[in-house]
Design an enzyme around this catalytic site. Structure first.
Site, PDB file in Angstrom:
ATOM      1  N   HIS A  17      26.083  31.903   1.704  1.00 39.02           N
ATOM      2  CA  HIS A  17      26.915  31.955   2.678  1.00 39.02           C
ATOM      3  C   HIS A  17      27.616  31.157   3.475  1.00 39.02           C
ATOM      4  CE1 HIS A  17      31.739  31.726   2.311  1.00 39.02           C
ATOM      5  NE2 HIS A  17      31.650  32.537   3.746  1.00 39.02           N
ATOM      6  N   LYS A  67      16.802   5.231   1.622  1.00 38.89           N
ATOM      7  CA  LYS A  67      17.412   6.197   2.123  1.00 38.89           C
ATOM      8  C   LYS A  67      16.861   5.922   3.613  1.00 38.89           C
ATOM      9  CE  LYS A  67      17.646   7.148  -2.363  1.00 38.89           C
ATOM     10  NZ  LYS A  67      17.870   5.546  -3.214  1.00 38.89           N
ATOM     11  N   CYS A  95       8.298   3.017  -3.652  1.00 37.07           N
ATOM     12  CA  CYS A  95       8.458   4.285  -3.095  1.00 37.07           C
ATOM     13  C   CYS A  95       8.660   3.614  -1.693  1.00 37.07           C
ATOM     14  CB  CYS A  95       8.519   5.636  -3.484  1.00 37.07           C
ATOM     15  SG  CYS A  95       9.220   7.070  -2.901  1.00 37.07           S
ATOM     16  N   LEU A 119      25.903   0.350  -6.814  1.00 36.66           N
ATOM     17  CA  LEU A 119      26.832   1.310  -6.193  1.00 36.66           C
ATOM     18  C   LEU A 119      25.970   1.996  -4.440  1.00 36.66           C
ATOM     19  CD1 LEU A 119      27.836   3.215  -9.223  1.00 36.66           C
ATOM     20  CD2 LEU A 119      28.651   1.294  -7.838  1.00 36.66           C
ATOM     21  N   TYR A 155       1.046  -1.301   0.222  1.00 40.80           N
ATOM     22  CA  TYR A 155       0.131  -0.033   0.163  1.00 40.80           C
ATOM     23  C   TYR A 155       0.857   1.224  -0.175  1.00 40.80           C
ATOM     24  CZ  TYR A 155      -3.774  -3.346   1.543  1.00 40.80           C
ATOM     25  OH  TYR A 155      -4.867  -4.717   2.032  1.00 40.80           O
ATOM     26  N   GLY A 188       2.291   1.736  -2.962  1.00 40.10           N
ATOM     27  CA  GLY A 188       3.487   1.868  -3.363  1.00 40.10           C
ATOM     28  C   GLY A 188       5.145   1.265  -3.669  1.00 40.10           C
ATOM     29  N   ILE A 232      21.770   1.217  -9.121  1.00 34.90           N
ATOM     30  CA  ILE A 232      21.070   0.685  -7.950  1.00 34.90           C
ATOM     31  C   ILE A 232      22.323  -0.277  -7.092  1.00 34.90           C
ATOM     32  CG2 ILE A 232      19.793  -1.320  -7.015  1.00 34.90           C
ATOM     33  CD1 ILE A 232      17.838  -0.588  -9.101  1.00 34.90           C
TER      34      ILE A 232
END
EC number: 1.16.1.1
Length: 451
Positions: free
Chosen positions: A438, A52, A43, A181, A39, A41, A179
């Site tokens: 910066h 991640k 990701c 790597l 459910y 998908g 993938i």
């Protein structure tokens, strides 16, 4: 037979967003998902979010810890990943199942007619009918025809390895693409010894050689071993047998785990697409037009199943195209989104948009090229990560950016600035003279664009 205004096969990013959008317009929607573990998908469940999450944990790993401490930290990281994905999976399910206009069917969908989908569930098989049908079934891992791979408990795909609770001492990865790597970088950071077997003579062949060399150098500093021209012959238990294509020698590697990272293909098996009048190309991807209509105009395809770039944000943009086609002026189309940026989450990340230098020269463009070592960027110094290389390709006749590759810390964020400049058709001087904060990685664009 139950009738709906729309049927969506696959609970991925584009499909779930479309379901909610249709329901807001009082469409009755049937959402079909074959697994209660999917459910939301790819990701959320087996792609971006879990990888991640693990990559972030790996980056924080203590390199000086003992092996037992590394194993314990890895187990904690996997448990945390499970918490994140389980939460998001349930949230995504509730977002649709609690909507009175949406019915979620957990089962396998296949066409039995141009407007009829059969759903095989655990308890029953039913047929659904709708005038509008959307296929959003994603992609699946390609399993190469290597002897000893099938049903081997030590052989994993990019999906199944994320369920591996024990940190492998030696991980052998078959395939040196993006993938492969990502997983190589991640497991090396966790403390595994990693060997990558790549059948080609070059690593990440679609990138320029200077970028690929920089990537290989950085990953080798992590302790990753690359074997190029390595043709895997078989897997015998935990032993990988491969041939060096240059010397012809047969070599062996003993592994604790073996990862197949040999690509992905559109997931169309079992859909029975010919019954619906839907054609696929030579790679098995559903053929669509600029508005994502298939060869049956009442059936549209969303996301990875239609081939091309396999990213969540492409699936989401597919939804936008469908929304405009169904309810707007229909002006948005597939070709509008080019070029599209992408990031590979090795450490540091590799990000790119547009053409490489090689591609630009092959097209005969008159180009200007500039490179910037990441070690020359002040913010990289403050981050303590000076590995990598930034590179830009500019059309010398128009001063427009035609390609940019950023291999360095925070490149997955910085590439979006380049993408916006390209989308707005700004000349490279726009970024050369832009006022950035910066110290930041984005201000490196001032120097990179100083051609």
């Amino acid at each position: 037979m139950k009738k709906y205004d729309a049927i969506i096969i696959g609970f991925g990013k584009g499909g779930k967003t479309l379901a909610a959008g249709l329901a807001e317009r009082n469409f009755t929607v049937a959402m079909i998902e074959r697994s209660d573990k999917m459910y939301g998908g790819t990701c959320i469940n087996i792609g971006c979010i879990p990888t991640k999450t693990l990559i972030h944990s790996a980056k924080l790993a203590d390199t000086s810890a003992s092996w037992e401490q590394k194993r314990a930290y890895y187990r904690q990281s996997v448990a945390r990943k499970e918490e994140v994905t389980s939460f998001l999976r349930q949230k995504n399910y509730r977002n649709l199942s609690d909507n009175p206009n949406i019915t979620v069917y957990t089962g396998t969908g296949s066409f039995v007619g141009p407007d009829v989908v059969e759903v095989r569930m655990a308890e029953e098989t039913i047929q659904l009918q709708a005038q509008q049908i959307f296929v959003n079934t994603g992609a699946e891992t390609i399993i190469p025809p290597i002897g000893g791979v099938k049903d081997n408990p030590k052989v994993y795909t990019s999906t199944s390895i994320m369920e591996l609770a024990e940190l492998p001492k030696h991980l052998v990865i078959v395939g040196g693409g993006y993938i492969g790597l990502e997983f190589a970088s991640m497991y090396a950071s966790f403390g595994s010894q990693v060997t990558v077997l790549e059948s080609y003579s070059e690593l990440i062949a679609r990138e320029d050689r200077d970028i690929a060399a920089s990537v290989q150098e950085v990953l080798e500093k992590k302790g990753i071993t690359f074997c190029l021209n390595a043709r895997v012959q078989s897997v015998e238990g935990t032993v990988v047998v491969y041939q060096d294509a240059v010397t012809g020698k047969i070599l062996q590697l003993d592994a604790d785990a073996i990862l197949l990272a040999t690509g992905r293909r559109p997931n169309t098996a079992g859909l029975n697409l010919p019954e619906a009048g839907v054609e696929v190309n030579e790679r098995g991807a559903i053929i669509v037009n600029e508005h994502l209509q298939t060869t049956n105009p009442n059936i549209r395809a969303i996301g990875d199943v239609k081939g091309g770039l396999q990213f969540t944000y492409i699936s989401l943009d597919d939804y936008r195209i469908l929304r405009e086609d169904l309810f707007g002026a229909g002006e948005r189309k597939v070709s509008d989104r080019e070029p599209v940026s992408y990031s590979v989450f090795i450490d540091p990340p590799l990000s790119r948009i547009g053409m490489s230098e090689t591609e630009a020269r092959e097209k005969g463009l008159n180009i200007k090229v500039n490179k910037l070592p990441v070690s020359a960027i002040p913010r990289a110094r403050t981050l303590g990560n000076t590995d990598g290389l930034f590179k830009v390709i500019v059309d010398a006749d128009t001063d427009k950016i035609v390609g940019c590759t950023l291999f360095g810390p925070e490149s997955s964020e910085v590439i979006n600035l380049v993408a916006m400049a390209m989308k707005m058709r700004q000349e490279y001087t726009f970024l050369r003279d832009f006022i950035f904060t910066h110290p930041s990685m984005s201000e490196a664009l001032n120097d990179l664009m100083n051609l």
